[in-house]
Design a protein around this motif. Sequence first.
Motif, PDB file in Angstrom:
ATOM      1  N   GLN A 257      -5.576   4.041   2.839  1.00 20.36           N
ATOM      2  CA  GLN A 257      -5.110   2.715   3.274  1.00 20.36           C
ATOM      3  C   GLN A 257      -3.789   2.872   3.994  1.00 20.36           C
ATOM      4  OE1 GLN A 257      -4.849   0.146  -0.313  1.00 20.36           O
ATOM      5  NE2 GLN A 257      -6.170  -1.200   0.888  1.00 20.36           N
ATOM      6  N   GLY A 258      -3.529   2.000   4.959  1.00 19.94           N
ATOM      7  CA  GLY A 258      -2.249   2.032   5.672  1.00 19.94           C
ATOM      8  C   GLY A 258      -2.120   3.290   6.507  1.00 19.94           C
ATOM      9  N   ASP A 259      -0.898   3.755   6.634  1.00 19.09           N
ATOM     10  CA  ASP A 259      -0.581   4.863   7.517  1.00 19.09           C
ATOM     11  C   ASP A 259      -0.697   6.189   6.746  1.00 19.09           C
ATOM     12  OD1 ASP A 259       0.391   6.265   9.626  1.00 19.09           O
ATOM     13  OD2 ASP A 259       2.490   5.647   9.335  1.00 19.09           O
ATOM     14  N   ALA A 260      -1.879   6.443   6.174  1.00 13.79           N
ATOM     15  CA  ALA A 260      -2.043   7.594   5.266  1.00 13.79           C
ATOM     16  C   ALA A 260      -2.324   8.887   6.028  1.00 13.79           C
ATOM     17  CB  ALA A 260      -3.175   7.310   4.294  1.00 13.79           C
ATOM     18  N   PRO A 261      -2.001  10.045   5.419  1.00 17.78           N
ATOM     19  CA  PRO A 261      -2.281  11.327   6.073  1.00 17.78           C
ATOM     20  C   PRO A 261      -3.787  11.580   6.198  1.00 17.78           C
ATOM     21  CG  PRO A 261      -1.213  11.647   3.923  1.00 17.78           C
ATOM     22  CD  PRO A 261      -1.307  10.188   4.145  1.00 17.78           C
ATOM     23  N   GLU A 262      -4.147  12.596   6.944  1.00 15.36           N
ATOM     24  CA  GLU A 262      -5.565  12.928   7.142  1.00 15.36           C
ATOM     25  C   GLU A 262      -6.219  13.335   5.833  1.00 15.36           C
ATOM     26  OE1 GLU A 262      -6.034  15.720  10.231  1.00 15.36           O
ATOM     27  OE2 GLU A 262      -5.148  14.333  11.692  1.00 15.36           O
ATOM     28  N   GLU A 263      -7.544  13.184   5.820  1.00 12.78           N
ATOM     29  CA  GLU A 263      -8.303  13.407   4.605  1.00 12.78           C
ATOM     30  C   GLU A 263      -8.006  14.760   3.956  1.00 12.78           C
ATOM     31  OE1 GLU A 263     -12.319  11.788   5.033  1.00 12.78           O
ATOM     32  OE2 GLU A 263     -12.925  13.359   3.611  1.00 12.78           O
ATOM     33  N   GLU A 264      -7.950  15.805   4.797  1.00 12.15           N
ATOM     34  CA  GLU A 264      -7.733  17.142   4.276  1.00 12.15           C
ATOM     35  C   GLU A 264      -6.366  17.251   3.588  1.00 12.15           C
ATOM     36  OE1 GLU A 264      -9.668  19.424   3.665  1.00 12.15           O
ATOM     37  OE2 GLU A 264      -8.130  20.893   3.104  1.00 12.15           O
TER      38      GLU A 264
ATOM     39  N   ASP B  53       3.917   2.106   2.480  1.00 14.47           N
ATOM     40  CA  ASP B  53       3.447   2.270   3.851  1.00 14.47           C
ATOM     41  C   ASP B  53       2.026   2.814   3.892  1.00 14.47           C
ATOM     42  OD1 ASP B  53       5.905   1.501   5.207  1.00 14.47           O
ATOM     43  OD2 ASP B  53       6.737   3.264   4.241  1.00 14.47           O
ATOM     44  N   ALA B  54       1.655   3.551   2.847  1.00 16.37           N
ATOM     45  CA  ALA B  54       0.323   4.143   2.826  1.00 16.37           C
ATOM     46  C   ALA B  54      -0.104   4.357   1.381  1.00 16.37           C
ATOM     47  CB  ALA B  54       0.346   5.492   3.545  1.00 16.37           C
ATOM     48  N   ALA B  55      -1.448   4.456   1.195  1.00 14.97           N
ATOM     49  CA  ALA B  55      -1.967   4.783  -0.134  1.00 14.97           C
ATOM     50  C   ALA B  55      -3.288   5.503   0.051  1.00 14.97           C
ATOM     51  CB  ALA B  55      -2.158   3.515  -0.959  1.00 14.97           C
ATOM     52  N   PHE B  56      -3.635   6.338  -0.894  1.00 14.32           N
ATOM     53  CA  PHE B  56      -4.973   6.938  -0.853  1.00 14.32           C
ATOM     54  C   PHE B  56      -5.430   7.299  -2.262  1.00 14.32           C
ATOM     55  CE2 PHE B  56      -2.093  10.551  -0.323  1.00 14.32           C
ATOM     56  CZ  PHE B  56      -2.613  11.498  -1.198  1.00 14.32           C
ATOM     57  N   VAL B  57      -6.753   7.459  -2.410  1.00 14.26           N
ATOM     58  CA  VAL B  57      -7.340   7.839  -3.695  1.00 14.26           C
ATOM     59  C   VAL B  57      -8.262   9.024  -3.464  1.00 14.26           C
ATOM     60  CG1 VAL B  57      -8.350   6.903  -5.806  1.00 14.26           C
ATOM     61  CG2 VAL B  57      -7.831   5.372  -3.887  1.00 14.26           C
ATOM     62  N   VAL B  58      -8.202   9.980  -4.378  1.00 11.68           N
ATOM     63  CA  VAL B  58      -9.152  11.081  -4.362  1.00 11.68           C
ATOM     64  C   VAL B  58      -9.865  11.043  -5.715  1.00 11.68           C
ATOM     65  CG1 VAL B  58      -9.459  13.584  -4.129  1.00 11.68           C
ATOM     66  CG2 VAL B  58      -7.613  12.425  -2.886  1.00 11.68           C
ATOM     67  N   ALA B  59     -11.206  10.848  -5.690  1.00 10.20           N
ATOM     68  CA  ALA B  59     -11.960  10.791  -6.949  1.00 10.20           C
ATOM     69  C   ALA B  59     -13.424  11.057  -6.659  1.00 10.20           C
ATOM     70  CB  ALA B  59     -11.806   9.413  -7.598  1.00 10.20           C
TER      71      ALA B  59
END
Length: 524
Positions: free
Chosen positions: A384-391, A371-377
């Motif tokens: 991407q998708g229904d991801a949580p807020e940046e923080e 449902d969602a994905a994110f990368v921290v680098a």
Amino acid sequence: LAPGEAVDLDNCAREPIHIPGRIQPRGVLLALRTDDGLVNQCTENVADVLGVDLGTVLGAPLATAVGDEAARTLLTHVASVDDPRLRNPVEIDIAVHGSPRRFEAVLHHAPDSALDGRPAVLVVELEPFSGPTSLTYTSTFEPVRDALTELDRASSLQQLYDVAVRRVRELTGFDRVMLYRFDPDYNGEVVAEARRDDLNPFLGLHYPASDIPPQARALYEKNWIRLIADVGYRPADVVPTDDPVSGRPLDLTYGTLRSVSPIHVEYLQNMGVDASMSISLLRDGRLWGLIACHHYSGPHAPSYAARAAAEFLGSTLSARLVTQAEDDRASAARRSAGVLARLVAVTRDDDVPLTSALTGDPGLLDLVDADAAFVVAEGRVERQGDAPEEEVCRRLAHALAELDVEVLVTDRLARQEPELATLVPDAAGMLALVVPGGAVAVWLRREVVQSVDWGGDPRNKAIARREGDTVRLSPRKSFARWREIVRGTSEAWSDDEIDVATSLRSYLGEGLLLRGRRDIRAAA
Ligand code: BLA
């Protein structure tokens, strides 16, 4: 059972069902020694079925029990019974009280009985012929050929299942035919069903692994079909119980008349079943499922030929299931290998930040469905998708890095990682990569509330009671639908998804290393 020993489902698993010392009395069994051809053991119902005395048959040649001609036919047939799973029935006529009666005879060598390296015991099982027609082209070959053609045309697993249950029902005439599929823990689900119109459906119902204990499953991996033609039968004993030469009980692993476990008989009676049959479905030699048949309108005994035809359909289906599943898997693997290659290629471009490389087109969500994905680098976050807020992403990445894992996989986040779960309360599934060199990639899946319909409360079973030195175990009494709601879980991550994510992690590790080297060179 030893005195004081606990009574539980383990006792079930220890019942030696391959050596019951009894048969179902729809036929008779004669065990012959191969060195002298004499009857070593036979079942007590020879008088009922063949009209000859037990005392006369024991220790005598086969002809004493079945007559000269039938004995000659049977003994000529012995050469063809090497593999008990490939045996063919022989039709013979036996004079019973002076009038000829037709029987289907099935022969096999008892396992684990050897005499100078040769099989020591030949088991002859005779069933009075029940079918209206015998083994003809129209009664056997045609329906099987038609069924195979139809199986061949099926283009999905579900279609394969549906064709199989419908065809097995046509061939054998059972009131209900189900395809029962095991999960990795051997709990089962009815995934296809063909039934008499007035019966209530079992489709979609689940049953716990303990309904079919491990020794029964092991036996069903060897012998691919069993019939209980009349659940209310009174068993006929094998006489004498132990082989007079070896002193061991007769191994009926491959017997077609083997008497079934009394616990299972009670189970079927509680379910209201009068006759039952099951055919093994195997994958790489392991039990994958069963075609399970029920009859509710009295005893039911399809001819050996109809059973053999149904068993043949079962083994063809087993083979098709494997190729279909492999085809599905291979095309998914080809697809994800392509996406992975493209993703990795972009991450090797120094001008593109790693986070953008993984969230472009294609991105993480093309590699693994979520449902969602994110990368921290490299100090950045991309989602991407229904991801949580940046923080929240940053805090999750930080917490994951602290966990000291390389790949985190869970489909029940709150139970497995309660601290992470507080950051993403909407997610129940997490697949996370912690990459050396300081990158974290995460896929999230929402909770899927599953309702599992059990065919009876799975915990309410194995009611055990002691009667003197013996213990009686019984299966549950009620099979009324019982709905369990499973919360806090997401759809499971497949092995292939975990594999491809793990490969991505290695590529990212290398990529970060290369970027680091170039940075150093540029600085120098
Ligand atoms: C065997 N249990 C079986 C078999 C099935 C089931 C299909 C194979 C024998 C056959 O063909 O009838 C279970 N039958 C089901 C299920 C459905 C169905 C799940 O129709 C669903 C629609 N069983 C218990 C407990 C014990 C137990 C508590 O519930 C043990 C204490 C034992 N089941 C048991 C044993 C066998 C068995 C011992 C082997 C029977 C034999 O082959 O001798």
